[in-house]
Scaffold this active site. Structure first.
Site, PDB file in Angstrom:
ATOM      1  CG  ASP A 113      -5.158  54.524  19.907  1.00 32.24           C
ATOM      2  OD1 ASP A 113      -5.420  55.566  19.440  1.00 32.24           O
ATOM      3  OD2 ASP A 113      -6.180  54.244  20.930  1.00 32.24           O
ATOM      4  CD  GLU A 179     -10.454  58.673  20.770  1.00 33.62           C
ATOM      5  OE1 GLU A 179     -11.188  59.237  20.587  1.00 33.62           O
ATOM      6  OE2 GLU A 179     -10.200  57.296  20.044  1.00 33.62           O
ATOM      7  CD  GLU A 180     -10.500  54.168  18.804  1.00 28.26           C
ATOM      8  OE1 GLU A 180     -11.554  54.107  19.568  1.00 28.26           O
ATOM      9  OE2 GLU A 180     -10.418  54.671  17.436  1.00 28.26           O
ATOM     10  CG  ASP A 206     -10.439  60.875  15.703  1.00 28.62           C
ATOM     11  OD1 ASP A 206     -10.627  60.016  14.743  1.00 28.62           O
ATOM     12  OD2 ASP A 206     -10.499  60.752  16.915  1.00 28.62           O
ATOM     13  CG  HIS A 239     -24.350  19.280  37.657  1.00 31.21           C
ATOM     14  ND1 HIS A 239     -25.682  19.180  37.588  1.00 31.21           N
ATOM     15  CD2 HIS A 239     -23.904  18.279  37.000  1.00 31.21           C
ATOM     16  CE1 HIS A 239     -25.909  18.132  36.463  1.00 31.21           C
ATOM     17  NE2 HIS A 239     -24.971  17.614  36.239  1.00 31.21           N
ATOM     18  CB  THR A 342     -25.385  21.394  32.251  1.00 36.73           C
ATOM     19  OG1 THR A 342     -24.740  20.387  32.352  1.00 36.73           O
ATOM     20  CG2 THR A 342     -26.494  21.248  30.896  1.00 36.73           C
ATOM     21  NE  ARG A 355     -20.631  56.423  23.042  1.00 35.74           N
ATOM     22  CZ  ARG A 355     -19.440  56.380  22.316  1.00 35.74           C
ATOM     23  NH1 ARG A 355     -18.696  57.578  22.550  1.00 35.74           N
ATOM     24  NH2 ARG A 355     -18.864  55.275  22.013  1.00 35.74           N
ATOM     25  CB  SER A 426     -16.473  60.185  23.283  1.00 39.62           C
ATOM     26  OG  SER A 426     -17.885  59.710  23.767  1.00 39.62           O
ATOM     27  CG  HIS A 454     -14.795  51.909  16.832  1.00 43.25           C
ATOM     28  ND1 HIS A 454     -15.328  52.390  17.939  1.00 43.25           N
ATOM     29  CD2 HIS A 454     -13.979  52.708  16.262  1.00 43.25           C
ATOM     30  CE1 HIS A 454     -14.696  53.490  18.199  1.00 43.25           C
ATOM     31  NE2 HIS A 454     -13.821  53.580  17.454  1.00 43.25           N
TER      32      HIS A 454
HETATM   33  N1  BES Z   1     -13.144  59.315  16.124  1.00 43.70           N
HETATM   34  C1  BES Z   1     -13.783  58.656  17.145  1.00 43.70           C
HETATM   35  C2  BES Z   1     -15.078  59.530  17.586  1.00 43.70           C
HETATM   36  C3  BES Z   1     -15.784  60.058  16.491  1.00 43.70           C
HETATM   37  C4  BES Z   1     -16.249  59.092  15.589  1.00 43.70           C
HETATM   38  C5  BES Z   1     -16.298  61.303  16.920  1.00 43.70           C
HETATM   39  C6  BES Z   1     -17.257  59.821  14.586  1.00 43.70           C
HETATM   40  C7  BES Z   1     -17.315  61.756  15.847  1.00 43.70           C
HETATM   41  C8  BES Z   1     -17.929  60.981  14.940  1.00 43.70           C
HETATM   42  C9  BES Z   1     -12.727  58.178  18.257  1.00 43.70           C
HETATM   43  O1  BES Z   1     -11.794  57.514  17.865  1.00 43.70           O
HETATM   44  C10 BES Z   1     -13.654  56.949  18.946  1.00 43.70           C
HETATM   45  O2  BES Z   1     -13.943  56.199  18.544  1.00 43.70           O
HETATM   46  N2  BES Z   1     -13.651  57.405  20.411  1.00 43.70           N
HETATM   47  C11 BES Z   1     -14.278  56.622  21.423  1.00 43.70           C
HETATM   48  C12 BES Z   1     -13.909  56.879  22.668  1.00 43.70           C
HETATM   49  C13 BES Z   1     -13.964  56.121  23.626  1.00 43.70           C
HETATM   50  C14 BES Z   1     -13.282  54.791  23.556  1.00 43.70           C
HETATM   51  C15 BES Z   1     -13.687  56.937  25.011  1.00 43.70           C
HETATM   52  C16 BES Z   1     -15.897  56.324  21.146  1.00 43.70           C
HETATM   53  O3  BES Z   1     -16.568  57.286  20.841  1.00 43.70           O
HETATM   54  O4  BES Z   1     -16.223  55.082  21.357  1.00 43.70           O
HETATM   55 MN    MN Z   2     -10.988  58.292  16.385  1.00 45.71          MN
HETATM   56 MN    MN Z   3     -12.233  55.332  17.179  1.00 47.15          MN
END
Ligand code: BES
Ligand code: MN
Ligand code: MN
Length: 481
Positions: A113, A179-180, A206, A239, A342, A355, A426, A454
């Site tokens: 994904d 994952e995302e 990843d 309003h 408005t 985080r 993460s 991203h």
């Molecule tokens: N691959 C990333 C995480 C990552 C990027 C780890 C660079 C270390 C270095 C993963 O796909 C990701 O973006 N995870 C999300 C997780 C969240 C949506 C739970 C994140 O970190 O925002």
């Molecule tokens: Mn990833």
């Molecule tokens: Mn990601």
């Protein structure tokens, strides 16, 4: 695994580079955006694409595992029954090959994904029309994580071909499509059916390399809690001339709440939030100081802002790898169209995430945050604080044979010693691999700091795609030797 087989597998990968890239492009054309309901069919198509290829290369027991759940009645801790709504989950892709008797079992993890592609107008070429430029492939998911997941598949194909249908180690593959969006489906599967993923080590590609040409293992990730604060004021939109001055404004209220979450120095003001924060070891801090890092270059080329922010007394690497942080991602609601309207909106939402680092826990951090937000809620406003998803922070061990095999494999490919870094991002499932499956994880990633994860114009450096495949081939070969 003989040295001959390894050479043959590396040779096969080299001869087939162009085809591997074309296949990756086909996968990148599928807009498998897991968070957007309108793409649910595309997400499934991407899963089927990955499954079909795993089958074609000779993996066994290839299947999609559904992660949707029905509506359920549960009794909570207080004995109250409660309805848990049904969940529409994206499928997992599973495959295995388990005929290398006496050899270790590797669990290959990746995700198919991707994040939403917006803002579209910032892309030089469309996000789902993969395009090669200057040795890179540009597309949403190029590096995160379709390209890196595809390295696993192509390394397996190369080994399978060179070995005449045999792999040097036992392999299980699990690829997720959530994952995302927090990885809830795979987490439940690991919790409930952990034995089906029984392995000695997990391999995750990843993450990023610290710098071009510098082989890197990621040994720590931050956890996270992703939340929404909904603020309600008046019964309905009003309003702003007729009622402004008397009616509460939920956007102003949210701004006031947010301003109290974090001070100008980047310190989070939630009571107790830092209580469980573990300092990195002296050895880690020393190693980080030795990394080739130029703060000014990072500010200018990676961040592109006039200054960096954050807690004084901590280096940028400490601030992004080993300190918790809090960010606001968007504030939906009210009027956002062109021109002016408005109105005092009746409600407003803020998407806020934090985080986390070891040994903070998502459950406790969320409770502290929720209680604090409720306690600072301005007059006339009602807030609801919701948890969208959560994942644990993790630091993995580096003292094991798998990490040694990984660094030796990358040395053969890059001719350099591997650096150990943490990542600020993460990957929620990595913590579950350790806790539920009780196995170590090797995070061998080949992204680059400027790959635009991203963001618009995400890319994967094609040389790293190919070096990644070779590194993984050599890693498996070593584990099977
Ligand atoms: N691959 C990333 C995480 C990552 C990027 C780890 C660079 C270390 C270095 C993963 O796909 C990701 O973006 N995870 C999300 C997780 C969240 C949506 C739970 C994140 O970190 O925002
Ligand atoms: Mn990833
Ligand atoms: Mn990601």
């Amino acid at each position: 695994m003989t040295t001959n087989n390894t050479t043959a597998a590396v040779g096969f990968a080299e001869k087939n580079q162009a085809r591997f890239v074309e296949e990756l492009k086909a996968l990148l054309r599928i807009p498998s955006v897991s968070t957007l309901p309108e793409h649910v069919g595309d997400v499934r198509r991407a899963a089927e694409f990955v499954a079909a290829e795993l089958k074609r290369i000779g993996m066994e027991n290839v299947r999609l595992i559904e992660t949707s759940t029905d509506e359920e009645m549960i009794a909570d801790a207080a004995g109250q029954t409660r309805v848990v709504p049904p969940r529409l989950g994206h499928p997992l892709v599973y495959a295995d090959w388990l005929h290398a008797e006496g050899k270790p079992t590797v669990l290959c993890y990746g995700h198919y994904d991707v994040q939403p592609p917006d803002p579209l107008e910032e892309w030089k070429t469309p996000p789902f029309e993969p395009t090669e430029r200057d040795g890179n492939i540009y597309a949403r998911g190029a590096v995160d994580d379709k390209g890196q997941m595809w390295m696993h598949v192509k390394a397996l194909e190369s080994l399978m071909t060179a070995g005449g249908g045999k792999l040097p180690v036992n392999v299980r593959v699990i690829v997720e499509g959530e994952e995302e969006v927090g990885g809830e489906g795979i987490a439940a599967f690991v919790r409930e059916h952990g034995e089906k993923l029984k392995a000695d080590v997990a391999l995750v590609s990843d993450t990023e390399m610290f710098a071009p040409e510098l082989p890197t293992l990621c040994v720590g990730l931050r956890g996270m809690i992703y939340t929404e604060i909904e603020a309600r004021g008046a019964r309905t939109d009003l309003h702003s001339g007729m009622y402004g001055g008397a009616a509460p404004n939920p956007f102003v209220a949210l701004a006031q709440v947010i301003a109290k979450l974090k001070d100008e120095d980047g310190k989070i003001l939630i009571p107790g939030f830092y209580d469980k924060v573990e300092k990195p070891t002296d050895a880690e801090l020393k190693a980080w100081k030795a990394l080739p890092f130029d703060e000014e270059h990072y500010r200018e080329t990676e961040v592109g802002s006039i200054a960096l922010t954050g807690e004084p007394g901590y280096s940028v690497l400490e601030r992004t790898w080993a300190r918790p942080t809090l960010d606001v991602h968007g504030m939906p609601g009210g009027f956002t169209g062109a021109g002016a309207k408005t109105v005092i909106p009746a409600k407003a939402v803020a998407k806020v995430s934090m985080r986390l680092v070891p040994d903070m826990t998502p459950a406790e951090s969320f409770m502290q945050y929720k209680a604090y937000v409720e306690s600072i809620c301005p007059k006339g406003i009602e807030v609801e604080v919701r948890l969208i998803h959560a994942g644990d922070a993790i630091v993995v061990s580096t003292d094991n044979e798998y990490v040694r095999a990984a660094t030796a494999a990358m040395h053969e490919v890059f001719g350099k010693e591997t650096v150990f870094v943490r990542g600020g991002g993460s990957i929620p499932i990595v913590g579950d691999f350790e806790r539920e499956l009780k196995i170590p994880t090797v995070m061998m990633g080949f992204g680059l700091p400027d790959d635009n994860l991203h963001a618009p114009n995400e890319k994967f450096h094609l040389a790293n795609f190919h070096r990644g495949i070779e590194s993984i081939v050599r890693f498996f070969a070593r584990l099977g030797a």
